[in-house]
Motif scaffolding. Structure first.
Motif, PDB file in Angstrom:
ATOM      1  N   UNK A 285       9.250  11.346   6.115  1.00 52.37           N
ATOM      2  CA  UNK A 285       8.381  10.197   5.881  1.00 52.37           C
ATOM      3  C   UNK A 285       9.170   8.900   5.739  1.00 52.37           C
ATOM      4  N   UNK A 286       8.438   7.801   5.889  1.00 56.19           N
ATOM      5  CA  UNK A 286       8.915   6.469   5.541  1.00 56.19           C
ATOM      6  C   UNK A 286       8.475   6.207   4.106  1.00 56.19           C
ATOM      7  N   UNK A 287       9.383   5.771   3.267  1.00 51.61           N
ATOM      8  CA  UNK A 287       9.013   5.417   1.898  1.00 51.61           C
ATOM      9  C   UNK A 287       8.799   3.912   1.819  1.00 51.61           C
ATOM     10  N   UNK A 288       7.708   3.497   1.166  1.00 48.03           N
ATOM     11  CA  UNK A 288       7.397   2.075   1.048  1.00 48.03           C
ATOM     12  C   UNK A 288       6.910   1.759  -0.354  1.00 48.03           C
ATOM     13  N   UNK A 289       7.117   0.496  -0.766  1.00 47.71           N
ATOM     14  CA  UNK A 289       6.576   0.068  -2.051  1.00 47.71           C
ATOM     15  C   UNK A 289       5.285  -0.715  -1.894  1.00 47.71           C
ATOM     16  N   UNK A 290       4.746  -0.801  -0.664  1.00 49.12           N
ATOM     17  CA  UNK A 290       3.417  -1.380  -0.484  1.00 49.12           C
ATOM     18  C   UNK A 290       2.437  -0.532  -1.289  1.00 49.12           C
ATOM     19  N   UNK A 291       1.536  -1.162  -2.019  1.00 52.90           N
ATOM     20  CA  UNK A 291       0.622  -0.427  -2.892  1.00 52.90           C
ATOM     21  C   UNK A 291      -0.269   0.507  -2.076  1.00 52.90           C
ATOM     22  N   UNK A 292      -0.088   1.806  -2.301  1.00 53.21           N
ATOM     23  CA  UNK A 292      -0.902   2.840  -1.671  1.00 53.21           C
ATOM     24  C   UNK A 292      -1.512   3.670  -2.785  1.00 53.21           C
ATOM     25  N   UNK A 293      -2.812   3.883  -2.720  1.00 48.10           N
ATOM     26  CA  UNK A 293      -3.529   4.572  -3.784  1.00 48.10           C
ATOM     27  C   UNK A 293      -4.405   5.680  -3.214  1.00 48.10           C
ATOM     28  N   UNK A 294      -4.939   6.563  -4.085  1.00 52.44           N
ATOM     29  CA  UNK A 294      -5.865   7.588  -3.605  1.00 52.44           C
ATOM     30  C   UNK A 294      -6.972   6.956  -2.773  1.00 52.44           C
ATOM     31  N   UNK A 295      -7.163   7.480  -1.575  1.00 46.44           N
ATOM     32  CA  UNK A 295      -8.112   6.903  -0.640  1.00 46.44           C
ATOM     33  C   UNK A 295      -7.442   6.252   0.548  1.00 46.44           C
ATOM     34  N   UNK A 296      -6.133   5.977   0.456  1.00 47.33           N
ATOM     35  CA  UNK A 296      -5.402   5.399   1.579  1.00 47.33           C
ATOM     36  C   UNK A 296      -5.012   6.448   2.617  1.00 47.33           C
ATOM     37  N   UNK A 297      -5.260   7.719   2.355  1.00 43.34           N
ATOM     38  CA  UNK A 297      -4.874   8.780   3.289  1.00 43.34           C
ATOM     39  C   UNK A 297      -5.356   8.487   4.699  1.00 43.34           C
ATOM     40  N   UNK A 298      -4.458   8.613   5.658  1.00 43.67           N
ATOM     41  CA  UNK A 298      -4.812   8.426   7.051  1.00 43.67           C
ATOM     42  C   UNK A 298      -4.831   6.982   7.484  1.00 43.67           C
ATOM     43  N   UNK A 299      -4.553   6.072   6.575  1.00 45.11           N
ATOM     44  CA  UNK A 299      -4.566   4.656   6.907  1.00 45.11           C
ATOM     45  C   UNK A 299      -3.296   4.220   7.599  1.00 45.11           C
ATOM     46  N   UNK A 300      -3.256   2.960   7.985  1.00 48.91           N
ATOM     47  CA  UNK A 300      -2.148   2.434   8.770  1.00 48.91           C
ATOM     48  C   UNK A 300      -1.091   1.780   7.898  1.00 48.91           C
ATOM     49  N   UNK A 301       0.161   2.012   8.244  1.00 48.28           N
ATOM     50  CA  UNK A 301       1.282   1.230   7.747  1.00 48.28           C
ATOM     51  C   UNK A 301       1.825   0.495   8.960  1.00 48.28           C
ATOM     52  N   UNK A 302       1.817  -0.844   8.901  1.00 49.71           N
ATOM     53  CA  UNK A 302       2.219  -1.644  10.060  1.00 49.71           C
ATOM     54  C   UNK A 302       3.398  -2.537   9.704  1.00 49.71           C
ATOM     55  N   UNK A 303       4.027  -3.068  10.756  1.00 54.62           N
ATOM     56  CA  UNK A 303       5.185  -3.938  10.568  1.00 54.62           C
ATOM     57  C   UNK A 303       4.755  -5.398  10.552  1.00 54.62           C
ATOM     58  N   UNK A 304       5.725  -6.317  10.642  1.00 55.09           N
ATOM     59  CA  UNK A 304       5.402  -7.740  10.541  1.00 55.09           C
ATOM     60  C   UNK A 304       4.780  -8.299  11.809  1.00 55.09           C
TER      61      UNK A 304
END
Length: 494
Positions: free
Chosen positions: A330-349
């Motif tokens: 996995x990619x580890x990020x400090x962007x706030x991810x909470x229960x319910x974010x499953x399957x959502x997008x992590x995008x770049x700049x």
């Protein structure tokens, strides 16, 4: 990993997508905090009130696309002062140190004119006067009260939100919500397996999907991949959707900008920002969706126990005794991810997909309920390079394949006399990929396809990330000396 059905106290082999070595944060491959899934059960409260809880939805996420580009979605790289098709001066493009284009919205001759923001052609209005970003089929919920002072994140949100959907899954066993990412104009969407199966509780789930501009579709499961917790669904009767653009996750650097988009706690169209905290991280997750059969169960290692067990928030299937574990890179990020974010997008700049959000770490424990879990700045996403391969295979064949090394492995650091961290080979399968490559019991694998291997979970995750039959390179230590071997992976089977 062994091909027999006899459980072994060691963790089995692993797999990774062929990619060049990437920077490592230097932190241990497994954080000490326990992890929690990004889904929540329907009907649970997200904030307390004097007389009870306010209900909210569950999982939210956004999968990836197949490299298709939405009309007008590309970032502008025209020189400052260029003239748009409508005759108005084109706004200056802002750039950061690396030269990447930063989306900047400018209220110039035309109020709300945009340079390089997906969803609208350059020189046309992307903002309605009421402060929401326009899309071709309605409006998405990106509120802009001051078009003269928007920032980079506003542009990323405007581009990404049309490609992210909210998924409602219901069955006789319960229900929940999650997120998905649009892969094609005609309705292929990627999400997590645990979203569309309610974490393995049901194989007969009714799916309803809502786009960011409010359109609602029924959907069917095209195929699931429990080994990497990915799934593809198909929206019924969908046309003209906006597929997300893919970025190459193998080219990420620690410190790169990340933006998470999804529906945490059922709150759709939510955008949070952060950075890439670590790359080549591997985590082990408890999952009831993993087939309870010999080889997969054996692959869990450590007798099926993991410090990264997740409570997916579905309730009744937890503690059923049928849960296995999966190891994923996995990619580890400090962007706030909470229960319910499953399957959502992590995008770049640039608003391009770099990962599918899958899990978070919590300060509680693996047994804590997801309603008690929240972001502590340690979130995990499946890299887009893996997402692309797996979803392409699912759409083509209905399922995806995964590599098999054919060796039982444990953690070298657990051995008292060990001076090298890595995956310690305890046994190899006769005729398997490891045996053919010359690996033997006692070897310590320290690198796989250019990716550092610190323990058995790292190796298993990297091996599984690759398709069956893939060629890979393995660096191992034997007798204090380092060797390199080429290996052709076998096929992980049910």
């Amino acid at each position: 990993m062994s091909d027999s059905n006899t459980p072994d106290p060691h963790t089995p082999d692993a797999a990774v997508p062929p990619r060049p070595p990437m920077p490592d944060s230097g932190a241990p491959s497994q954080p000490t905090a326990s992890t929690t899934p990004l889904a929540q059960p329907a009907g649970q409260g997200w904030y307390a009130q004097p007389h009870g809880q306010q209900p909210y939805g569950q999982h939210s996420q956004g999968p990836d696309s197949h490299g298709q580009h939405a009309p007008g979605a590309a970032f502008s790289s025209q020189p400052a002062g260029a003239v748009a098709d409508d005759g108005h001066a084109r706004p200056h493009d802002a750039k950061i140190g690396s030269g990447k284009i930063v989306a900047v919205l400018v209220a110039a001759a035309i109020v709300g004119a945009v340079s390089g923001l997906g969803g609208a052609a350059i020189g046309s209005d992307v903002f309605h006067q009421n402060g929401t970003v326009a899309s071709s089929n309605g409006t998405t919920q990106v509120t802009v009260n001051d078009p003269d002072n928007v920032n980079q994140t506003t542009g990323i949100a405007a581009k990404t939100l049309p490609s992210v959907v909210t998924i409602s899954a219901t069955s006789s066993n319960g229900g929940g919500t999650g997120s998905g990412v649009i892969l094609s104009e005609d309705g292929y969407v990627v999400t997590n397996t645990h979203v569309v199966t309610l974490d393995g509780a049901s194989s007969d789930v009714a799916l309803r999907v809502t786009t960011s501009d409010g359109r609602v579709y029924d959907a069917k499961v095209v195929g699931t991949d429990p080994i990497y917790d990915l799934a593809v669904i198909k929206l019924t009767g969908a046309t003209g959707l906006t597929p997300i653009d893919f970025a190459d996750s193998t080219k990420l650097n620690v410190g790169d900008t990340t933006v998470a988009v999804g529906a945490p706690l059922g709150l759709s169209n939510t955008v949070t920002t952060g950075i890439v905290s670590a790359l080549n991280r591997s985590i082990q997750i408890a999952s009831s969706a993993v087939p309870d059969s010999g080889e997969q169960q054996e692959d869990q290692g450590q007798n099926g126990q993991s410090p990264f067990q997740f409570d997916f928030g579905q309730g009744q299937q937890q503690g059923s005794g049928s849960a296995g574990t999966i190891s994923i890179a996995v990619i580890q990020t400090d962007a706030a991810i909470n229960p319910g974010n499953s399957g959502g997008a992590l995008v770049d700049d640039e608003g391009k997909l770099i990962g599918i959000n899958v899990a978070i770490a919590t300060a509680g424990g693996g047994s804590s309920s997801s309603s008690e879990a929240g972001s502590i700045g340690v979130g995990f996403s499946i890299p887009s390079s893996v997402v692309k391969r797996v979803t392409d295979e699912i759409i083509k064949d209905g399922s995806a394949t995964h590599g098999l090394l054919g060796a039982m492995v444990g953690n070298s650091a657990d051995q008292k006399d060990s001076t090298v961290a890595g995956a310690l080979v305890s046994d190899v399968t006769s005729g398997g990929a490891a045996a053919k490559a010359g690996l033997k019991a006692g070897d310590i694998v320290t690198e796989f396809n250019g990716v550092p291997v610190r323990d058995a979970t790292d190796l298993t995750a990297q091996v599984r990330a690759l398709a069956a039959g893939s060629d890979a390179s393995v660096v191992y230590v034997r007798g204090g000396k380092s060797f390199t071997a080429d290996v052709t992976l076998g096929k992980l089977t049910d």
